[in-house]
Design a protein around this motif. Sequence first.
Motif, PDB file in Angstrom:
ATOM      1  N   ALA A  76      33.201  65.993  75.167  1.00 11.81           N
ATOM      2  CA  ALA A  76      33.468  67.251  74.293  1.00 11.81           C
ATOM      3  C   ALA A  76      35.020  67.902  74.640  1.00 11.81           C
ATOM      4  O   ALA A  76      35.289  67.624  75.775  1.00 11.81           O
ATOM      5  CB  ALA A  76      32.611  68.303  74.423  1.00 11.81           C
ATOM      6  N   HIS A 101      36.347  69.113  78.752  1.00  9.65           N
ATOM      7  CA  HIS A 101      35.730  68.232  79.778  1.00  9.65           C
ATOM      8  C   HIS A 101      36.707  67.338  80.471  1.00  9.65           C
ATOM      9  O   HIS A 101      37.529  66.801  79.870  1.00  9.65           O
ATOM     10  CB  HIS A 101      34.572  67.274  79.361  1.00  9.65           C
ATOM     11  N   SER A 110      19.716  66.720  73.165  1.00  3.71           N
ATOM     12  CA  SER A 110      20.700  67.473  72.558  1.00  3.71           C
ATOM     13  C   SER A 110      20.549  66.908  71.152  1.00  3.71           C
ATOM     14  O   SER A 110      21.144  67.856  70.183  1.00  3.71           O
ATOM     15  CB  SER A 110      21.946  67.684  73.151  1.00  3.71           C
ATOM     16  N   LYS A 169      26.031  70.458  64.306  1.00  4.42           N
ATOM     17  CA  LYS A 169      26.460  71.849  64.998  1.00  4.42           C
ATOM     18  C   LYS A 169      27.810  71.822  65.286  1.00  4.42           C
ATOM     19  O   LYS A 169      28.146  70.691  66.094  1.00  4.42           O
ATOM     20  CB  LYS A 169      25.210  72.208  66.040  1.00  4.42           C
ATOM     21  N   PRO A 170      28.382  72.850  65.664  1.00  7.22           N
ATOM     22  CA  PRO A 170      29.636  73.228  66.287  1.00  7.22           C
ATOM     23  C   PRO A 170      29.606  72.476  67.724  1.00  7.22           C
ATOM     24  O   PRO A 170      30.875  71.893  67.963  1.00  7.22           O
ATOM     25  CB  PRO A 170      29.800  74.649  66.380  1.00  7.22           C
ATOM     26  N   GLU A 171      28.596  72.626  68.305  1.00 12.89           N
ATOM     27  CA  GLU A 171      28.482  71.980  69.619  1.00 12.89           C
ATOM     28  C   GLU A 171      28.410  70.532  69.936  1.00 12.89           C
ATOM     29  O   GLU A 171      28.599  69.909  70.837  1.00 12.89           O
ATOM     30  CB  GLU A 171      27.556  72.678  70.543  1.00 12.89           C
ATOM     31  N   ASP A 172      28.520  69.864  68.639  1.00 14.50           N
ATOM     32  CA  ASP A 172      28.492  68.395  68.433  1.00 14.50           C
ATOM     33  C   ASP A 172      29.934  67.794  68.333  1.00 14.50           C
ATOM     34  O   ASP A 172      30.085  66.622  68.373  1.00 14.50           O
ATOM     35  CB  ASP A 172      27.790  67.853  67.175  1.00 14.50           C
ATOM     36  N   THR A 173      30.793  68.694  68.159  1.00 15.79           N
ATOM     37  CA  THR A 173      32.258  68.381  68.224  1.00 15.79           C
ATOM     38  C   THR A 173      32.570  67.693  69.570  1.00 15.79           C
ATOM     39  O   THR A 173      32.406  68.375  70.631  1.00 15.79           O
ATOM     40  CB  THR A 173      33.315  69.380  68.068  1.00 15.79           C
ATOM     41  N   ALA A 174      33.284  66.522  69.327  1.00 15.82           N
ATOM     42  CA  ALA A 174      33.680  65.807  70.599  1.00 15.82           C
ATOM     43  C   ALA A 174      34.304  64.207  69.970  1.00 15.82           C
ATOM     44  O   ALA A 174      34.296  64.080  68.709  1.00 15.82           O
ATOM     45  CB  ALA A 174      32.310  65.368  71.439  1.00 15.82           C
ATOM     46  N   THR A 195      34.465  66.644  64.180  1.00 19.22           N
ATOM     47  CA  THR A 195      34.692  68.232  64.362  1.00 19.22           C
ATOM     48  C   THR A 195      33.754  68.701  63.288  1.00 19.22           C
ATOM     49  O   THR A 195      33.626  68.409  62.257  1.00 19.22           O
ATOM     50  CB  THR A 195      36.380  68.606  64.025  1.00 19.22           C
TER      51      THR A 195
END
Length: 124
Positions: A42, A45, A67, A91-96, A121
């Motif tokens: 992500a 990091h 997750s 989800k936005p937190e899957d952006t990586a 993204t």
Amino acid sequence: HVQLVESGGGLVQPGGSLKLSCACIISGGIADIHIVAWYRQAPGHQGDQRELVAQIFSGGSIYYSDSVQGRFTMSRDAAKNTVYLQMDSLKPEDTAIYYCHLQYYIGVTFQLDWGQGTQVTVAS
């Protein structure tokens, strides 16, 4: 030698879907594949802090991180030497950056390789 080539990343809205592909190009000796996996790193990091997303063991069992459990599906097409990661309800937190990872043996020599990564993204 094994080359991993990922594709399928992009920009998607929350709740949307993407399907990543990882083509395993094997040259030289036959590789006894131990594990094939998807990792992600992500934004923000540091270093090599990659999170395991899903992996297929040589026996065929599949592991998913908490997750992504229930949202992501990992599969493989042995005839095409390709693995996939179907990502739903993003989800936005899957952006990586998503990386394909392979652990294998050539003879008794253990090897591991990474793909170059593909950006995912999730944003409105």
